[in-house]
Motif scaffolding. Structure first.
Motif, short mmCIF file in Angstrom:
data_model
loop_
_atom_site.label_atom_id
_atom_site.label_comp_id
_atom_site.label_asym_id
_atom_site.label_seq_id
_atom_site.Cartn_x
_atom_site.Cartn_y
_atom_site.Cartn_z
N LEU A 191 -119.21 -5.69 4.62
CA LEU A 191 -119.00 -4.64 5.62
C LEU A 191 -117.53 -4.23 5.66
CD1 LEU A 191 -121.17 -6.09 8.52
CD2 LEU A 191 -121.82 -4.33 6.84
N THR A 192 -117.30 -2.94 5.64
CA THR A 192 -115.95 -2.41 5.80
C THR A 192 -115.92 -1.50 7.02
OG1 THR A 192 -116.31 -0.39 4.50
CG2 THR A 192 -115.75 -2.39 3.28
N ASN A 193 -114.73 -1.01 7.36
CA ASN A 193 -114.60 -0.13 8.51
C ASN A 193 -115.42 1.15 8.36
OD1 ASN A 193 -112.80 -1.98 9.59
ND2 ASN A 193 -111.02 -0.98 8.68
N LYS A 194 -115.70 1.52 7.11
CA LYS A 194 -116.50 2.72 6.87
C LYS A 194 -117.96 2.55 7.30
CE LYS A 194 -113.66 4.37 3.01
NZ LYS A 194 -113.65 4.74 1.56
N ASP A 195 -118.38 1.29 7.50
CA ASP A 195 -119.76 1.05 7.90
C ASP A 195 -119.96 1.18 9.41
OD1 ASP A 195 -120.85 0.42 5.31
OD2 ASP A 195 -119.71 -1.45 5.39
N LEU A 210 -120.12 -0.88 -2.78
CA LEU A 210 -119.60 -1.96 -1.96
C LEU A 210 -120.26 -2.01 -0.60
CD1 LEU A 210 -115.78 -1.82 -2.78
CD2 LEU A 210 -117.42 -3.58 -3.48
N ALA A 211 -120.64 -0.87 -0.08
CA ALA A 211 -121.24 -0.82 1.25
C ALA A 211 -122.71 -1.17 1.24
CB ALA A 211 -121.05 0.58 1.86
N ALA A 212 -123.32 -1.14 0.05
CA ALA A 212 -124.76 -1.36 -0.03
C ALA A 212 -125.09 -2.84 0.15
CB ALA A 212 -125.28 -0.87 -1.38
N GLY A 239 -109.82 -5.97 10.07
CA GLY A 239 -110.34 -6.78 11.16
C GLY A 239 -110.78 -6.00 12.37
N THR A 240 -110.80 -4.68 12.27
CA THR A 240 -111.22 -3.86 13.40
C THR A 240 -112.70 -4.07 13.69
OG1 THR A 240 -109.58 -2.20 12.81
CG2 THR A 240 -111.37 -1.51 14.29
N PRO A 241 -113.09 -4.27 14.94
CA PRO A 241 -114.52 -4.40 15.27
C PRO A 241 -115.28 -3.13 14.89
CG PRO A 241 -113.16 -5.16 17.09
CD PRO A 241 -112.24 -4.48 16.12
N ILE A 242 -116.50 -3.32 14.43
CA ILE A 242 -117.36 -2.18 14.10
C ILE A 242 -118.70 -2.37 14.78
CG2 ILE A 242 -116.23 -1.75 11.88
CD1 ILE A 242 -118.57 -3.16 10.51
N LYS A 243 -119.46 -1.28 14.84
CA LYS A 243 -120.80 -1.32 15.42
C LYS A 243 -121.83 -1.00 14.34
CE LYS A 243 -120.16 1.59 18.81
NZ LYS A 243 -120.43 2.38 20.04
N LEU A 244 -122.90 -1.77 14.32
CA LEU A 244 -123.97 -1.58 13.36
C LEU A 244 -125.31 -1.50 14.07
CD1 LEU A 244 -123.28 -4.18 10.50
CD2 LEU A 244 -122.83 -1.73 10.43
N SER A 245 -126.26 -0.85 13.41
CA SER A 245 -127.66 -0.96 13.80
C SER A 245 -128.40 -1.60 12.64
CB SER A 245 -128.25 0.41 14.12
OG SER A 245 -127.66 0.96 15.29
N LEU A 246 -129.31 -2.51 12.94
CA LEU A 246 -130.05 -3.23 11.91
C LEU A 246 -131.54 -2.99 12.09
CD1 LEU A 246 -128.27 -6.71 12.11
CD2 LEU A 246 -127.83 -4.89 10.45
N THR A 290 -123.25 2.82 11.42
CA THR A 290 -124.29 3.03 10.42
C THR A 290 -125.46 2.09 10.68
OG1 THR A 290 -123.33 1.44 8.86
CG2 THR A 290 -122.63 3.75 8.67
N THR A 291 -126.60 2.36 9.99
CA THR A 291 -127.80 1.52 10.09
C THR A 291 -128.04 0.83 8.75
OG1 THR A 291 -128.81 2.94 11.76
CG2 THR A 291 -130.28 1.47 10.54
N LYS A 292 -128.22 -0.47 8.78
CA LYS A 292 -128.49 -1.26 7.58
C LYS A 292 -129.93 -1.76 7.62
CE LYS A 292 -124.21 -0.96 6.18
NZ LYS A 292 -123.84 -0.15 5.00
N THR A 293 -130.57 -1.73 6.44
CA THR A 293 -131.96 -2.19 6.34
C THR A 293 -132.01 -3.58 5.72
OG1 THR A 293 -132.76 0.08 6.07
CG2 THR A 293 -134.24 -1.68 5.41
#
Length: 463
Positions: A177-181, A14-16, A29-36, A184-187
């Motif tokens: 995207l879930t709270n577990k992400d 699911l996270a992929a 609905g919690t804000p999350i931070k990602l790197s792309l 994390t860094t996504k490609t």
């Protein structure tokens, strides 16, 4: 334990990143931070000497990478454009580049549209849409693009920026995207919009030669004008971290005209030495030729000054077929030039006063004209180029003799007994019926010592 493992695997899936839309995840609905980051398709696949596509391109020239990029981030719930990312400065020919660090977003379904070596202005002009933060994302999944892939020069300078234009690349990534992400860094992968052919040519003729041209029959032609959008903007599939080795299918914009492509080399090649040539080409579906597959004609000048040509049927070692060239393909095609050629000797049994049969060869096609009915035969003869000496029958093996339907199937009643290979006599034999006309066939013979397959097109005519 087994149940826990299943849950863990499901979370990973699911996270992929996926190239297909997926159901909304359960989030709070919690804000999350990602790197792309944006990246070309993985180069982990090893090259192999066959016509099969290798999925990782080499980077020796530094001209197949990312010069510039655009990434559009969309919220799937309301199709709002959340961000339009562009680099502060040109990445200047890199395999991967950072798009965003510590990007603040929400746990929900997102779609990322990624473009490399395509500017925002070029994208808006091609699609007729404007892309800005806060706007509504239009449906561009079926958008089209113009590219002159044959003889493409990625090192050519862009008239506006002055930088190398690079190979256009695109990709669509649907991400749940879930709270577990969080953290994390996504490609975001992009796929090149044209293909690369590499010819590895070895001279085994016994003497020095000059390699004049290689003709490929047939490739999609470059568009006749700059206003023609000949390919789809996005690939048939976009790689993911879980599956970087994605084989593409051609995505042409409708049916595109094809033409024989001539690659001029004019290169001396010593005996027992090799040379290599690489070129970029357009995507192409099944070639519109009588063979239904790609054919190569190699024209060369022998040591004594005479000119000749050798013809090859290009097939894949994986499945025996090669009916298309897709974007991102890297086709490595080995060619071994041999001192052998193929002829066909006809035999029929005409009545008195009927003209005997004849054979004429042009561009790898043998036209066999039979003026009488009844039984007929065609005997392959393999000889040496340099002295005309016959190569023993034991040195080659019959592979296949097919009856083809392109450009037309044999007329009804043309054969009373369709031609086939007679192993004991090492010849093709058949019997004519009452109908006149013509039929098309393909003959395959393999030279045992080298494994090279001699392929000839056979056109049988009964006037």
């Amino acid at each position: 334990m087994k149940h826990l493992l299943s849950i863990l695997l499901l979370s990973i899936i699911l996270a992929a990143c996926s190239s297909d839309p997926i159901a909304p995840p359960a989030t709070d609905g919690t804000p999350i931070k990602l790197s792309l980051r944006i990246a070309t398709q993985s180069k982990d696949a090893q090259s192999k000497a066959s016509a099969s596509p290798t999925l990782g391109w080499n980077y020796e020239q530094g001209d197949e990478l990312i010069e510039d990029w655009v990434v559009i981030m969309v919220n799937d719930a309301d199709h709002t454009i959340e961000q339009v990312f562009t680099p502060d400065t040109s990445p200047n020919n890199v395999e991967t580049d950072d798009v965003a660090t510590n990007l603040r977003t929400t746990a929900s379904n997102k779609t990322f549209y990624s473009f490399a070596n395509i500017s925002l202005a070029q994208l808006e002009q091609a699609t007729g849409h404007t892309f800005a933060k806060g706007g509504t994302m239009p449906d561009i999944a079926s958008a089209t693009w113009h590219i002159d892939g044959n003889d493409f020069d990625p090192k050519a300078k862009d008239a506006t920026t002055g930088r190398a234009q690079g190979i256009p690349m695109t990709g669509i990534c649907h991400m749940s995207l879930t709270n577990k992400d969080n953290e994390t860094t996504k490609t975001l992968y992009v796929v090149r919009m044209l293909a690369k052919l590499q010819f590895n040519i070895t001279n085994k003729t016994g003497a020095n030669i000059t390699l004049n041209t290689i003709s490929i029959d047939r490739l999609s032609a470059n568009p006749a004008s700059s206003g023609v959008q000949n390919v789809m903007l996005f690939p048939s599939a976009t790689p993911t971290d879980a599956n970087t080795q994605v084989v593409q299918q051609p995505r042409l914009n409708g049916t595109q005209p094809q033409q024989v492509y001539h690659l001029a080399l004019n290169r001396a090649v010593a005996n027992d030495s090799s040379t290599r040539q690489t070129l970029y080409v357009n995507e192409c579906t099944t070639p519109a030729n009588p063979f239904g597959q790609f054919m190569l004609t190699v024209r060369l000048t022998m040591a004594d000054g005479t000119t000749t040509q050798q013809r090859y049927s290009v097939v894949s070692n994986d499945n025996g077929n090669w009916h298309f060239i897709a974007r991102n393909d890297w086709r490595i095609i080995p060619i071994t030039l041999q001192n052998i050629k193929l002829d066909l000797i006809p035999l029929d049994f005409p009545a008195i006063g009927v003209l005997p049969c004849s054979v004429k060869e042009a561009d790898g096609t043998f036209t066999c004209t039979f003026n009488a009915g009844g039984e007929f035969r065609l005997t392959p003869k393999v000889t040496r180029f340099d002295n005309g000496a016959a190569v023993p029958v034991a040195d080659w093996t019959f592979s296949r003799f097919s009856t083809d339907t392109y450009p037309a199937a044999p007329p009804v009643g043309f054969y009373a007994a369709a031609p086939s290979w007679f192993a004991r006599g090492s010849y093709i034999t058949g019997t004519f019926g009452t109908a006149t006309g013509q039929a098309y066939h393909t003959l395959y013979l393999t030279h045992n010592a080298t494994g090279r397959t001699l392929v000839c097109r056979v056109r049988i005519v009964r006037p």
